[in-house]
Design a protein around this motif. Structure first.
Motif, PDB file in Angstrom:
ATOM      1  N   ASN A   1      -2.414  -0.750  -4.040  1.00 34.74           N
ATOM      2  CA  ASN A   1      -3.596  -0.931  -2.977  1.00 34.74           C
ATOM      3  C   ASN A   1      -4.252  -2.513  -3.370  1.00 34.74           C
ATOM      4  O   ASN A   1      -4.669  -3.064  -2.140  1.00 34.74           O
ATOM      5  CB  ASN A   1      -4.688   0.100  -3.419  1.00 34.74           C
ATOM      6  CG  ASN A   1      -3.903   1.479  -3.027  1.00 34.74           C
ATOM      7  OD1 ASN A   1      -3.174   1.618  -2.078  1.00 34.74           O
ATOM      8  ND2 ASN A   1      -4.678   2.552  -3.509  1.00 34.74           N
TER       9      ASN A   1
ATOM     10  N   LEU B   1     -11.742  -2.613  -4.809  1.00 40.91           N
ATOM     11  CA  LEU B   1     -11.251  -3.269  -3.753  1.00 40.91           C
ATOM     12  C   LEU B   1     -11.986  -4.101  -2.978  1.00 40.91           C
ATOM     13  O   LEU B   1     -11.573  -5.103  -2.389  1.00 40.91           O
ATOM     14  CB  LEU B   1     -10.799  -1.834  -2.354  1.00 40.91           C
ATOM     15  CG  LEU B   1      -9.770  -0.871  -2.965  1.00 40.91           C
ATOM     16  CD1 LEU B   1      -9.798   0.459  -2.048  1.00 40.91           C
ATOM     17  CD2 LEU B   1      -8.490  -1.553  -2.694  1.00 40.91           C
TER      18      LEU B   1
ATOM     19  N   ILE C   1       0.762  -1.104   0.130  1.00 42.83           N
ATOM     20  CA  ILE C   1      -0.241   0.006  -0.113  1.00 42.83           C
ATOM     21  C   ILE C   1       1.134   1.319   0.076  1.00 42.83           C
ATOM     22  O   ILE C   1       0.608   2.215  -0.619  1.00 42.83           O
ATOM     23  CB  ILE C   1      -0.944   0.023   1.100  1.00 42.83           C
ATOM     24  CG1 ILE C   1      -1.914  -0.940   0.846  1.00 42.83           C
ATOM     25  CG2 ILE C   1      -1.599   1.339   1.412  1.00 42.83           C
ATOM     26  CD1 ILE C   1      -2.726  -1.276   2.039  1.00 42.83           C
TER      27      ILE C   1
ATOM     28  N   LYS D   1       0.899   8.656   4.042  1.00 40.89           N
ATOM     29  CA  LYS D   1       1.623   7.640   4.336  1.00 40.89           C
ATOM     30  C   LYS D   1       2.015   7.479   5.628  1.00 40.89           C
ATOM     31  O   LYS D   1       1.809   6.641   6.427  1.00 40.89           O
ATOM     32  CB  LYS D   1       2.649   7.285   3.454  1.00 40.89           C
ATOM     33  CG  LYS D   1       2.453   6.919   1.919  1.00 40.89           C
ATOM     34  CD  LYS D   1       3.546   6.782   1.058  1.00 40.89           C
ATOM     35  CE  LYS D   1       2.721   6.446  -0.555  1.00 40.89           C
ATOM     36  NZ  LYS D   1       3.922   6.266  -1.426  1.00 40.89           N
TER      37      LYS D   1
ATOM     38  N   GLY E   1      -2.203  -4.948  -1.777  1.00 38.01           N
ATOM     39  CA  GLY E   1      -2.178  -4.715  -0.350  1.00 38.01           C
ATOM     40  C   GLY E   1      -3.396  -5.283   0.326  1.00 38.01           C
ATOM     41  O   GLY E   1      -3.349  -6.124   1.374  1.00 38.01           O
ATOM     42  N   SER E   2      -4.586  -4.834  -0.259  1.00 41.69           N
ATOM     43  CA  SER E   2      -5.790  -5.546   0.373  1.00 41.69           C
ATOM     44  C   SER E   2      -5.996  -7.199   0.494  1.00 41.69           C
ATOM     45  O   SER E   2      -6.390  -7.541   1.175  1.00 41.69           O
ATOM     46  CB  SER E   2      -6.905  -4.953  -0.694  1.00 41.69           C
ATOM     47  OG  SER E   2      -6.951  -3.534  -0.760  1.00 41.69           O
TER      48      SER E   2
ATOM     49  N   ASP F   1       1.690   2.187  -3.456  1.00 43.66           N
ATOM     50  CA  ASP F   1       0.523   2.536  -4.117  1.00 43.66           C
ATOM     51  C   ASP F   1       0.150   1.086  -4.953  1.00 43.66           C
ATOM     52  O   ASP F   1      -0.798   1.335  -5.980  1.00 43.66           O
ATOM     53  CB  ASP F   1       0.605   3.496  -4.986  1.00 43.66           C
ATOM     54  CG  ASP F   1       1.079   4.789  -4.368  1.00 43.66           C
ATOM     55  OD1 ASP F   1       0.357   5.086  -3.535  1.00 43.66           O
ATOM     56  OD2 ASP F   1       1.990   5.556  -4.836  1.00 43.66           O
TER      57      ASP F   1
ATOM     58  N   TYR G   1      -7.534   4.643   5.409  1.00 41.96           N
ATOM     59  CA  TYR G   1      -6.753   5.106   4.350  1.00 41.96           C
ATOM     60  C   TYR G   1      -6.983   4.915   3.122  1.00 41.96           C
ATOM     61  O   TYR G   1      -7.043   5.792   2.108  1.00 41.96           O
ATOM     62  CB  TYR G   1      -5.273   4.593   4.894  1.00 41.96           C
ATOM     63  CG  TYR G   1      -4.080   4.997   3.911  1.00 41.96           C
ATOM     64  CD1 TYR G   1      -3.605   6.202   3.994  1.00 41.96           C
ATOM     65  CD2 TYR G   1      -3.540   4.080   2.980  1.00 41.96           C
ATOM     66  CE1 TYR G   1      -2.681   6.666   3.036  1.00 41.96           C
ATOM     67  CE2 TYR G   1      -2.498   4.400   2.156  1.00 41.96           C
ATOM     68  CZ  TYR G   1      -1.972   5.816   2.152  1.00 41.96           C
ATOM     69  OH  TYR G   1      -1.160   6.257   1.467  1.00 41.96           O
ATOM     70  N   LEU G   2      -7.395   3.515   2.667  1.00 42.25           N
ATOM     71  CA  LEU G   2      -7.741   3.211   1.409  1.00 42.25           C
ATOM     72  C   LEU G   2      -9.096   3.850   0.986  1.00 42.25           C
ATOM     73  O   LEU G   2      -9.226   4.263  -0.167  1.00 42.25           O
ATOM     74  CB  LEU G   2      -8.130   1.801   1.176  1.00 42.25           C
ATOM     75  CG  LEU G   2      -6.801   0.865   1.445  1.00 42.25           C
ATOM     76  CD1 LEU G   2      -7.175  -0.640   1.670  1.00 42.25           C
ATOM     77  CD2 LEU G   2      -5.863   1.184   0.431  1.00 42.25           C
TER      78      LEU G   2
ATOM     79  N   PHE H   1      -6.268   0.395   7.879  1.00 43.75           N
ATOM     80  CA  PHE H   1      -6.648  -0.128   6.296  1.00 43.75           C
ATOM     81  C   PHE H   1      -7.851   0.501   5.636  1.00 43.75           C
ATOM     82  O   PHE H   1      -7.511   1.183   4.504  1.00 43.75           O
ATOM     83  CB  PHE H   1      -6.460  -1.590   6.320  1.00 43.75           C
ATOM     84  CG  PHE H   1      -5.330  -2.209   6.325  1.00 43.75           C
ATOM     85  CD1 PHE H   1      -4.454  -2.286   5.025  1.00 43.75           C
ATOM     86  CD2 PHE H   1      -4.637  -2.587   7.254  1.00 43.75           C
ATOM     87  CE1 PHE H   1      -3.291  -2.967   4.993  1.00 43.75           C
ATOM     88  CE2 PHE H   1      -3.297  -3.242   7.414  1.00 43.75           C
ATOM     89  CZ  PHE H   1      -2.544  -3.390   6.124  1.00 43.75           C
TER      90      PHE H   1
ATOM     91  N   LYS I   1      -8.028   7.279   0.335  1.00 45.16           N
ATOM     92  CA  LYS I   1      -7.405   7.601  -0.993  1.00 45.16           C
ATOM     93  C   LYS I   1      -8.289   7.406  -2.308  1.00 45.16           C
ATOM     94  O   LYS I   1      -8.225   8.149  -3.271  1.00 45.16           O
ATOM     95  CB  LYS I   1      -6.336   6.386  -1.014  1.00 45.16           C
ATOM     96  CG  LYS I   1      -5.010   6.855  -0.463  1.00 45.16           C
ATOM     97  CD  LYS I   1      -3.907   5.654  -0.392  1.00 45.16           C
ATOM     98  CE  LYS I   1      -3.505   5.908  -1.934  1.00 45.16           C
ATOM     99  NZ  LYS I   1      -2.275   4.778  -2.159  1.00 45.16           N
TER     100      LYS I   1
END
Length: 537
Positions: free
Chosen positions: A238, A283, A233, A371, A241-242, A236, A265-266, A262, A269
Motif C-alpha cells: 500500500n 499513508l 496495492i 480487490k 502504491g500510494s 498489498d 479502498y485504502l 484509491f 483496508k
C-alpha cells in the motif's frame, strides 16, 4: 494389508473403472482450457514459453504498431499561429531547458503563458526538461528560446516521437508486466492464454496509441504510474502504491479521476487493521513526503506555490471545450450553461455533480474493500469524473478505459463497448489531425484481437434484447462514421455531426456508468453472503 496385488489389477482392469478414468481424463483436459491442445490454440506459440519470452514478443508487436502510427501527422501540424499539442510539448521543453525552475510557471517577457504556458504539475515540467536536454544535444534549434516556435524539422519530429516511445517503453510497458504478474499470481498455468490476451488488450489499446503516438501526448507516463500503483496495492504494498499514485497525480492532474477509488479502498483496508490510526498516518506521511519532494522548488514561498496551482486549474476556459461526450456538453444543446451561469456557480455545480456520482462507489469500497471492488471503483470514479467534472477533454476518456481493460475478462461486454464508443467520441479530433487511416486500422486490429479464439472470457451470453440493443448501437456508430466522412453539414450548423456523435456517445457512457455502479454494489452483497456462510461453519 487387506488388498493383494491380484485384487488391485482386477480392479484396474475392470471395464467400468477404465471408462470412469477415461471420462475423468477427458473432462480434466477439457477444463484445462485451450492450452491443453497446442495444435488448436493460436496462443500456443507464446504461451508454451516463459512469461518474459511471450511478453517480449507482444511488446515488440506493440512497438511496431506505435512506430507505424507515428509515421502519420500530429496535432497542429503546419497550422500556425498556435499549432497544437505537439507544439505545446515542444514549447515546454524550450522553456524548461532555457529558464530557471522558478520561472517555468511565471508569466514574463521570456515566458508568455498565453502561448502554451505549462499547465500540468511539476513532474511534467521535469519530464519536459530531460526530454529538452535530449533535443538540445541532437538538434539545438528545436528548443532555442523564441526562435523555435512552430519548429517542425524532420530531425526535430523524429526526436519528439522518440521521446514518447521511450517514455512508453520505460514506464507503461513495465507497469503492464507488473500488473499482469500480480493479477494472475496464484492462478494455474492454464491461464497463460488469458494472460497473453489480457496483455494485448492493455498494450494495444487503440485510444492510447492514437493519442500518444498520433495526436502527440505523454499519457503513457501518468497512466503507467497509475497502473504500477494499482499493481502494488493489489499485491498489498500500500505504501509503494500510494507513492506511485502521487507521482501520477504530479504528472497529470487528471489522474485525480482515480483518487476517490484509491482513497476509499485504502481507508477501508486501514480501518480493518489492528492499528488503523497508525496505518492511516503512514499513508498520509508517504503522500506528504512524495508531494513535498516533487514540489520542493516551489515550496520556498506561498506565491510560488500559488503560481503553479493557478496553472493547474484553468477555469477561465469554461466548463467544457469542443465537443466532449460528457453531461455539460451534451446538455448544452438545451441548457446554455456558459451563457446562463457564472464560472463560480458552474464550478460549484460541477463539483457537486462529480462528488455525488463518485460517493456510491467510494462508500462501497470503504464498506467492503475487495480487490475486484477496487478495480470496479477505479472505473466508476474515473467515468464519473469524465461525465461531470469541469473542463474535460475528449482525450480524458483514456482514464476510464484503463481500468476497463483490467476487467476485460470479467466484464468483456463493457470493455469492448466502452472502447467502441471511446473511439467514436475521439473520431472528430483524430480526423482533424489527419489520423483516419491509423484510426481505422487500429479499430479493425482491436476487433480481431478481441475476438481471437482460445481465450476464456466470461461465458455469460447476453439475452435477446441486449443483443438487439448492442447490434443497433453498433450500426448507429458505423452510420455516424460514414456520415461524418462523406457528407458536408449545412452552413447554419457546421458542427452538427460532431454534436450528434457527442450526444450518442454520452448516452452510452451514462448507461455503462449505471450498470457498473450496480455491479460494484452487487459485490458487497456477495461478500456479505460469503462472510455469513463462514460464520455458520
Amino acid at each position: 494389508m487387506n488388498d493383494c496385488p491380484s485384487e488391485k489389477n482386477h480392479t484396474l482392469l475392470n471395464p467400468k473403472t477404465l471408462l470412469r478414468v477415461t471420462n475423468a481424463v477427458h473432462q480434466t483436459n477439457t477444463a484445462a482450457g485451450p492450452e491443453s491442445d497446442p495444435n488448436t490454440n493460436i496462443w500456443s506459440f507464446i504461451t508454451t514459453r516463459s512469461t518474459s519470452s511471450w511478453f517480449l514478443c507482444i511488446s515488440l508487436f506493440a512497438v511496431l504498431i506505435r512506430l507505424a502510427v507515428a509515421l502519420h501527422p500530429y496535432s497542429g501540424a503546419h497550422t500556425p499561429p498556435m499549432f497544437g499539442d505537439y507544439e505545446a510539448q515542444r514549447h515546454w521543453m524550450e522553456i524548461t531547458v532555457n529558464l530557471p525552475v522558478k520561472d517555468w510557471y511565471r508569466n514574463s517577457t521570456v515566458n508568455d503563458l498565453g502561448y502554451w504556458g505549462l499547465d500540468y504539475p511539476p513532474l511534467t515540467a521535469y519530464q519536459s526538461y530531460f526530454h529538452g536536454i535530449l533535443l538540445e544535444f541532437f538538434d539545438p534549434a528545436s528548443v532555442a528560446l523564441f526562435t523555435s516556435r512552430g519548429y517542425e524539422s524532420y530531425i526535430g519530429k523524429l526526436l519528439m516521437r522518440w521521446t514518447v516511445l521511450m517514455s512508453d517503453l520505460m514506464i507503461f510497458f513495465p507497469a503492464v508486466l507488473y500488473f499482469i504478474t500480480v493479477y494472475y499470481s496464484g492462478k494455474t498455468t492454464g491461464d497463460r492464454s488469458n494472460m497473453a490476451w489480457h496483455t494485448l488488450m492493455i498494450l494495444l489499446n487503440p485510444c492510447i496509441i492514437l493519442i500518444d503516438h498520433g495526436h502527440f501526448q505523454y499519457n503513457c507516463i501518468s497512466l503507467g504510474l497509475t497502473l504500477a500503483a494499482i499493481a502494488a496495492i493489489l499485491s498489498d504494498r500500500n505504501l509503494v502504491g500510494s507513492m506511485l499514485f502521487c507521482l501520477a497525480l504530479n504528472h497529470k492532474q487528471m489522474s485525480a479521476y482515480y483518487a476517490p477509488a484509491f482513497f476509499g479502498y485504502l481507508l477501508g483496508k486501514s480501518v480493518r487493521r489492528k492499528n488503523p490510526i497508525l496505518e492511516i498516518l503512514k499513508l498520509g506521511f508517504v503522500v506528504l513526503c512524495t508531494f513535498a519532494l516533487v514540489w520542493w522548488p516551489y515550496l520556498h514561498s506561498m506565491d510560488a506555490s500559488l503560481e503553479v496551482l493557478s496553472r493547474l486549474a484553468p477555469f477561465e476556459r469554461g466548463i467544457y471545450e469542443d465537443y466532449v461526450a460528457n453531461f455539460w456538453c451534451a446538455t448544452s444543446v438545451v441548457v446554455k450553461w456558459k451563457r446562463l451561469f457564472s464560472t463560480q456557480l458552474l464550478k460549484l455545480l460541477s463539483l457537486t455533480a462529480t462528488v455525488s456520482a463518485c460517493i456510491p462507489s467510494m462508500i462501497q469500497l470503504i464498506w467492503s474493500p475487495t480487490k475486484r471492488g477496487f478495480l470496479q471503483g477505479l472505473l466508476n470514479c474515473s467515468l464519473s469524473f469524465y461525465l461531470f467534472s469541469f473542463q474535460v477533454h475528449e482525450k480524458s476518456i483514456l482514464l476510464p478505459l484503463l481500468p476497463a481493460s483490467f476487467l476485460a475478462l470479467e466484464e468483456p461486454f463493457i470493455f469492448r463497448w466502452l472502447m467502441y464508443n471511446a473511439l467514436l467520441s475521439m473520431f472528430p479530433l483524430l480526423r482533424r489531425d489527419g489520423l483516419v487511416l491509423p484510426y481505422a486500422a487500429l479499430y479493425g486490429l482491436f476487433i480481431l484481437l478481441y475476438h481471437a479464439p482460445g481465450v476464456r472470457k466470461d461465458a455469460r451470453k447476453p439475452d435477446f434484447y441486449s443483443s438487439v440493443l448492442e447490434s443497433s448501437a453498433f450500426a448507429c456508430s458505423l452510420f455516424l462514421h460514414i456520415i461524418y466522412l462523406t457528407i458536408t453539414p449545412p452552413d447554419k450548423y457546421p458542427f452538427l455531426f460532431e454534436a450528434v456523435i457527442m450526444i450518442f456517445c454520452f448516452s452510452q457512457f451514462v448507461l455503462s456508468s449505471i450498470y457498473l455502479n450496480t455491479k460494484q454494489w452487487a459485490l458487497s452483497k456477495s461478500s456479505t453472503q460469503v462472510d455469513a456462510r463462514k460464520k455458520s461453519l
